[in-house]
Design a protein around this motif. Sequence first.
Motif, short mmCIF file in Angstrom:
data_model
loop_
_atom_site.label_atom_id
_atom_site.label_comp_id
_atom_site.label_asym_id
_atom_site.label_seq_id
_atom_site.Cartn_x
_atom_site.Cartn_y
_atom_site.Cartn_z
N ASP A 2 0.98 7.72 0.45
CA ASP A 2 1.86 6.77 0.90
C ASP A 2 1.25 5.33 0.61
N LYS A 3 0.14 5.14 0.32
CA LYS A 3 -0.33 3.77 -0.03
C LYS A 3 -1.04 3.56 -1.09
N PRO A 4 -1.18 2.54 -1.90
CA PRO A 4 -1.92 2.49 -2.68
C PRO A 4 -3.58 2.38 -2.48
N LEU A 5 -4.34 2.89 -3.34
CA LEU A 5 -6.02 2.75 -2.90
C LEU A 5 -6.39 1.47 -2.56
N ASN A 6 -5.79 0.50 -3.25
CA ASN A 6 -6.49 -0.98 -2.94
C ASN A 6 -6.07 -1.30 -1.69
N GLU A 7 -4.67 -0.89 -1.20
CA GLU A 7 -4.32 -1.34 0.05
C GLU A 7 -5.18 -0.43 1.26
N LEU A 8 -5.65 0.72 0.83
CA LEU A 8 -6.17 1.90 1.84
C LEU A 8 -7.86 0.82 1.98
N LEU A 9 -8.34 0.13 0.58
CA LEU A 9 -9.36 -0.15 0.53
C LEU A 9 -9.67 -1.43 1.64
N ASN A 10 -8.79 -2.12 1.46
CA ASN A 10 -8.76 -3.49 2.35
C ASN A 10 -8.54 -2.98 3.87
N GLU A 11 -7.86 -1.74 4.14
CA GLU A 11 -7.72 -1.52 5.51
C GLU A 11 -9.14 -0.86 6.06
N TYR A 12 -9.68 -0.09 4.82
CA TYR A 12 -11.27 0.19 5.20
C TYR A 12 -12.15 -0.82 5.50
#
Length: 89
Positions: A2-12
Amino acid sequence: MDKPLNELLNEYIAAHSKGEDSLRAFWEYVISIGAYKQMRQIAVYQDVIFSYKKDQAKPSCNGYCEKVYTAEDAEFARVQIEHLLKSCQ
């Protein structure tokens, strides 16, 4: 996913700074969207960067403190994250 990995990285990174409960919720979400393998690789490299930055904040300890990661390790991790993000777009 659902989300790009760079967005997930920022969430991480945000979850990492908030503590255990945030990280648990983050990983449950990553698993639920099927991005565990890719995000786990990125998280390992990001942890190298976190550790390096943490080591930089420590006093020199008169040469008796062992640093876990070097600047070269942190740069390598940064490059690997970029490659992973590009490969998953």
